[in-house]
Design an enzyme around this catalytic site. Structure first.
Site, PDB file in Angstrom:
ATOM      1  N   GLU A  32      -1.976  -4.209   8.206  1.00  0.00           N
ATOM      2  CA  GLU A  32      -2.984  -4.365   9.263  1.00  0.00           C
ATOM      3  C   GLU A  32      -4.276  -3.692   8.807  1.00  0.00           C
ATOM      4  OE1 GLU A  32      -1.353  -2.915  12.958  1.00  0.00           O
ATOM      5  OE2 GLU A  32       0.272  -4.399  12.888  1.00  0.00           O
ATOM      6  N   GLY A  71      -2.291   0.120   5.737  1.00  0.00           N
ATOM      7  CA  GLY A  71      -2.013  -0.534   4.457  1.00  0.00           C
ATOM      8  C   GLY A  71      -0.803   0.114   3.831  1.00  0.00           C
ATOM      9  N   ARG A 100       8.625  -6.554  -5.260  1.00  0.00           N
ATOM     10  CA  ARG A 100       8.028  -5.748  -6.338  1.00  0.00           C
ATOM     11  C   ARG A 100       8.528  -6.205  -7.699  1.00  0.00           C
ATOM     12  NH1 ARG A 100       8.127  -0.392  -2.409  1.00  0.00           N
ATOM     13  NH2 ARG A 100       6.211  -1.011  -1.321  1.00  0.00           N
ATOM     14  N   GLN A 143      -7.984  -2.033 -38.901  1.00  0.00           N
ATOM     15  CA  GLN A 143      -7.015  -1.163 -38.213  1.00  0.00           C
ATOM     16  C   GLN A 143      -7.387  -0.947 -36.749  1.00  0.00           C
ATOM     17  OE1 GLN A 143      -6.278   2.541 -40.223  1.00  0.00           O
ATOM     18  NE2 GLN A 143      -4.577   1.664 -41.372  1.00  0.00           N
ATOM     19  N   GLN A 180     -11.820  -6.363 -24.834  1.00  0.00           N
ATOM     20  CA  GLN A 180     -12.492  -5.597 -25.887  1.00  0.00           C
ATOM     21  C   GLN A 180     -12.351  -6.289 -27.247  1.00  0.00           C
ATOM     22  OE1 GLN A 180     -14.271  -3.244 -24.800  1.00  0.00           O
ATOM     23  NE2 GLN A 180     -14.980  -2.288 -26.685  1.00  0.00           N
ATOM     24  N   GLY A 237     -17.938 -10.121 -26.741  1.00  0.00           N
ATOM     25  CA  GLY A 237     -18.734 -10.882 -25.771  1.00  0.00           C
ATOM     26  C   GLY A 237     -17.956 -12.054 -25.195  1.00  0.00           C
ATOM     27  N   GLU A 286       1.713  -5.308  -2.563  1.00  0.00           N
ATOM     28  CA  GLU A 286       3.142  -4.970  -2.463  1.00  0.00           C
ATOM     29  C   GLU A 286       3.410  -3.506  -2.850  1.00  0.00           C
ATOM     30  OE1 GLU A 286       5.989  -7.967  -3.220  1.00  0.00           O
ATOM     31  OE2 GLU A 286       4.503  -9.564  -3.060  1.00  0.00           O
ATOM     32  N   SER A 302       0.013   1.509  -6.993  1.00  0.00           N
ATOM     33  CA  SER A 302       0.694   2.327  -8.014  1.00  0.00           C
ATOM     34  C   SER A 302       1.026   3.710  -7.455  1.00  0.00           C
ATOM     35  CB  SER A 302      -0.176   2.457  -9.261  1.00  0.00           C
ATOM     36  OG  SER A 302      -0.270   1.198  -9.891  1.00  0.00           O
ATOM     37  N   GLU A 303       0.156   4.204  -6.577  1.00  0.00           N
ATOM     38  CA  GLU A 303       0.412   5.531  -5.985  1.00  0.00           C
ATOM     39  C   GLU A 303       1.669   5.462  -5.111  1.00  0.00           C
ATOM     40  OE1 GLU A 303      -2.508   3.975  -6.138  1.00  0.00           O
ATOM     41  OE2 GLU A 303      -3.605   5.310  -7.463  1.00  0.00           O
TER      42      GLU A 303
HETATM   43  N1  CAA Z   1      15.154  -0.111   1.657  1.00  0.00           N
HETATM   44  C1  CAA Z   1      15.796   0.139   2.833  1.00  0.00           C
HETATM   45  N2  CAA Z   1      15.401   1.125   3.690  1.00  0.00           N
HETATM   46  C2  CAA Z   1      14.322   1.868   3.330  1.00  0.00           C
HETATM   47  C3  CAA Z   1      13.632   1.648   2.140  1.00  0.00           C
HETATM   48  C4  CAA Z   1      14.074   0.609   1.276  1.00  0.00           C
HETATM   49  N3  CAA Z   1      13.470   0.353   0.120  1.00  0.00           N
HETATM   50  N4  CAA Z   1      12.606   2.534   2.055  1.00  0.00           N
HETATM   51  C5  CAA Z   1      12.664   3.298   3.158  1.00  0.00           C
HETATM   52  N5  CAA Z   1      13.711   2.891   3.925  1.00  0.00           N
HETATM   53  C6  CAA Z   1      14.157   3.481   5.201  1.00  0.00           C
HETATM   54  C7  CAA Z   1      14.439   4.978   5.035  1.00  0.00           C
HETATM   55  O1  CAA Z   1      15.755   5.199   4.583  1.00  0.00           O
HETATM   56  C8  CAA Z   1      14.191   5.509   6.437  1.00  0.00           C
HETATM   57  O2  CAA Z   1      15.344   5.250   7.228  1.00  0.00           O
HETATM   58  P1  CAA Z   1      15.994   6.351   8.230  1.00  0.00           P
HETATM   59  O3  CAA Z   1      15.063   6.453   9.380  1.00  0.00           O
HETATM   60  O4  CAA Z   1      17.313   5.761   8.602  1.00  0.00           O
HETATM   61  O5  CAA Z   1      16.078   7.627   7.436  1.00  0.00           O
HETATM   62  C9  CAA Z   1      13.065   4.617   6.936  1.00  0.00           C
HETATM   63  O6  CAA Z   1      13.100   3.417   6.165  1.00  0.00           O
HETATM   64  C10 CAA Z   1      11.690   5.262   6.826  1.00  0.00           C
HETATM   65  O7  CAA Z   1      11.485   5.571   5.466  1.00  0.00           O
HETATM   66  P2  CAA Z   1      10.400   6.631   4.991  1.00  0.00           P
HETATM   67  O8  CAA Z   1      10.576   7.884   5.765  1.00  0.00           O
HETATM   68  O9  CAA Z   1      10.457   6.710   3.510  1.00  0.00           O
HETATM   69  O10 CAA Z   1       9.046   5.930   5.499  1.00  0.00           O
HETATM   70  P3  CAA Z   1       7.531   6.307   5.279  1.00  0.00           P
HETATM   71  O11 CAA Z   1       6.793   6.023   6.529  1.00  0.00           O
HETATM   72  O12 CAA Z   1       7.396   7.660   4.656  1.00  0.00           O
HETATM   73  O13 CAA Z   1       7.010   5.147   4.245  1.00  0.00           O
HETATM   74  C11 CAA Z   1       6.494   4.123   2.145  1.00  0.00           C
HETATM   75  C12 CAA Z   1       7.497   4.924   3.033  1.00  0.00           C
HETATM   76  C13 CAA Z   1       7.190   4.059   0.817  1.00  0.00           C
HETATM   77  C14 CAA Z   1       5.167   4.820   1.993  1.00  0.00           C
HETATM   78  C15 CAA Z   1       6.285   2.715   2.755  1.00  0.00           C
HETATM   79  O14 CAA Z   1       5.514   2.761   3.923  1.00  0.00           O
HETATM   80  C16 CAA Z   1       5.649   1.740   1.760  1.00  0.00           C
HETATM   81  O15 CAA Z   1       6.331   1.180   0.899  1.00  0.00           O
HETATM   82  N6  CAA Z   1       4.325   1.510   1.891  1.00  0.00           N
HETATM   83  C17 CAA Z   1       3.664   0.458   1.117  1.00  0.00           C
HETATM   84  C18 CAA Z   1       3.677  -0.821   1.868  1.00  0.00           C
HETATM   85  C19 CAA Z   1       3.384  -2.014   1.036  1.00  0.00           C
HETATM   86  O16 CAA Z   1       3.908  -2.192  -0.053  1.00  0.00           O
HETATM   87  N7  CAA Z   1       2.564  -2.909   1.590  1.00  0.00           N
HETATM   88  C20 CAA Z   1       2.245  -4.157   0.985  1.00  0.00           C
HETATM   89  C21 CAA Z   1       2.569  -5.256   1.941  1.00  0.00           C
HETATM   90  S1  CAA Z   1       2.638  -6.919   1.369  1.00  0.00           S
HETATM   91  C22 CAA Z   1       1.172  -7.304   0.644  1.00  0.00           C
HETATM   92  O17 CAA Z   1       0.745  -6.599  -0.198  1.00  0.00           O
HETATM   93  C23 CAA Z   1       0.404  -8.531   1.006  1.00  0.00           C
HETATM   94  C24 CAA Z   1       1.050  -9.799   0.692  1.00  0.00           C
HETATM   95  O18 CAA Z   1       0.859 -10.756   1.412  1.00  0.00           O
HETATM   96  C25 CAA Z   1       1.853  -9.979  -0.522  1.00  0.00           C
END
Ligand code: CAA
Length: 387
Positions: free
Chosen positions: A127, A131, A244, A280, A341, A345, A368, A371-372
């Site tokens: 949203e 992100g 991913r 090289q 590189q 050009g 998706e 990197s962070e």
């Molecule tokens: N598989 C299953 N469950 C998972 C999981 C996974 N890979 N990762 C986390 N969970 C579960 C956890 O076990 C936890 O469960 P419980 O409550 O039972 O303990 C719950 O989910 C919450 O997990 P976290 O505490 O780790 O959650 P968080 O809020 O700290 O977030 C994060 C984790 C890794 C930062 C996550 O928010 C994330 O991956 N963010 C990036 C989002 C992303 O990739 N967005 C891109 C969207 S798509 C796009 O790019 C556009 C497109 O159209 C292609």
């Protein structure tokens, strides 16, 4: 790791390679320039089974494994990463989501048309104000009798302007904290209340159209909820584990294309009395590019194999998927940078595809999960493991 490809895996790789080089490569620059969705080639990809590679044949897919998907993605992305974006959203975000979490009825109704390439699918988590922090999403889905009434705004929806159906994540219980109140839904985009915005003007993967989508009192039938109420966040994360691996394969394809172009150029371009490949300064770049690509390929194939193994063992492959995406996307950025590189050009000119590879590579470090975020996911998994 010694990976002996099966006959089926070699067949899908070769089919994707022939199609990509003969049909996609010649039109890639045109669609990139126009920022236009390449309907014709996408429809052909559907007919070839490339839009639902891992979907069982009974649901209209090719019924192949994840390594086959990765091999095909790499070949498509060598010709054009934008086609790869469209393909990966269909395959690993939409189809895999419905396959893993859908009911039999949902699979018949919403998986078959996307797996056969008749429809385009999408995935909608991000949203404007959430992100990387997906659990902060605000789009609301309120249960009213047999429907959920959905209101909110989603951004960066790949395939959004053309999708027939998408997987949406919305908050069903605003009283529960963060990820606990989120649920997943299958949305038909031709229903009242859904609006796809204008395609974004992007740096790269320009032929894969992306937009904002808004929901204004959109009525989603309760039977279109994917999984149970409150399970949405875990569904989103599980689907992203699949996704991913697809993006890692995309990055690998871009890197391989840039590398091959660089080797060819280095042999043809003369300076200081001979081909620049004799220098090289160029050789060292080629050596670093090739080494990183090989390492990335091993990580990507390993993650694909782990994902298929997980079907039997139930183990999570989250860490391997994030490692593959992190390393392959940073490799794509490194390799395309070196490729520009080496070309000098000409690497900066639209006459050759190298500048497009460079622009396309960047998104693999962002969508998706940046990197962070991949580093965060990897570190959290490492710290949870028993050493
Ligand atoms: N598989 C299953 N469950 C998972 C999981 C996974 N890979 N990762 C986390 N969970 C579960 C956890 O076990 C936890 O469960 P419980 O409550 O039972 O303990 C719950 O989910 C919450 O997990 P976290 O505490 O780790 O959650 P968080 O809020 O700290 O977030 C994060 C984790 C890794 C930062 C996550 O928010 C994330 O991956 N963010 C990036 C989002 C992303 O990739 N967005 C891109 C969207 S798509 C796009 O790019 C556009 C497109 O159209 C292609």
């Amino acid at each position: 790791m010694n990976i002996e490809l099966t006959q089926e895996q070699r067949m899908i790789r070769d089919l994707a390679r022939d199609f990509a080089q003969n049909e996609i490569a010649p039109v890639a620059a045109k669609y990139d320039e126009a920022g236009e969705f390449p309907w014709e080639t996408v429809k052909q990809m559907g007919k070839l089974g490339l839009m639902g590679i891992m979907v069982p044949e009974e649901y209209g897919g090719a019924g192949l494994d994840t390594l086959s998907y990765v091999l095909a993605m790499e070949e498509i992305c060598k010709a054009d990463a934008a086609h790869g974006t469209i393909m990966s959203v269909n395959n690993s975000l939409y189809c895999e989501g419905i396959l893993q979490f859908g009911t039999e009825e949902q699979k018949r109704k919403y998986l078959v048309p996307v797996a056969t390439g008749e429809w385009v699918g999408a995935y909608s988590l991000t949203e404007p104000e959430s992100g990387s922090d997906s659990a902060a999403l605000k789009t609301r889905a309120e249960r009213q009798g047999d429907v959920y009434v959905i209101n909110g705004r989603k951004s960066w929806v790949t395939n959004g302007p053309v999708a027939n159906a998408l997987i949406l994540f919305a908050r069903t219980n605003p009283d529960l904290p963060k990820h606990k109140g989120i649920s997943a839904f299958i949305i038909e985009t031709d229903k009242p209340g859904f609006t796809a915005g204008k395609p974004e003007h992007k740096l790269g993967v320009r032929a894969s159209v992306t937009c904002e989508c808004t929901y204004e009192n959109y009525e989603c039938p309760a039977e279109n909820r994917l999984g149970e109420e409150g399970e949405g966040f875990k569904i989103a994360m599980t689907i992203l584990d699949n996704g991913r691996i697809g993006i890692a394969a995309q990055a690998l394809g871009i890197a391989q294309a840039a590398f091959e172009a660089s080797v060819k150029w280095a042999k043809e371009r003369h300076a200081f009395g001979g081909p620049i490949a004799n220098l090289q300064a160029i050789q060292f770049k080629l050596a670093d590019m090739a080494t990183r690509i090989e390492a990335a390929r091993l990580l990507v194939y390993q993650a694909a194999i782990a994902k298929d193994r997980a079907k039997q063992t139930g183990e999570r492959y989250t860490k391997l998927a994030s490692m593959a995406k992190l390393y392959a996307s940073e490799t794509a950025m490194f390799v395309t940078h070196q490729a520009v590189q080496i070309h000098g050009g000409m690497g900066y000119s639209k006459e050759l595809p190298v500048e497009r590879y460079f622009r396309d590579a960047k998104i693999t470090e962002i969508y998706e999960g940046t990197s962070e975020i991949q580093r965060l996911v990897i570190a959290r998994n490492i710290l949870r493991e028993q050493l």
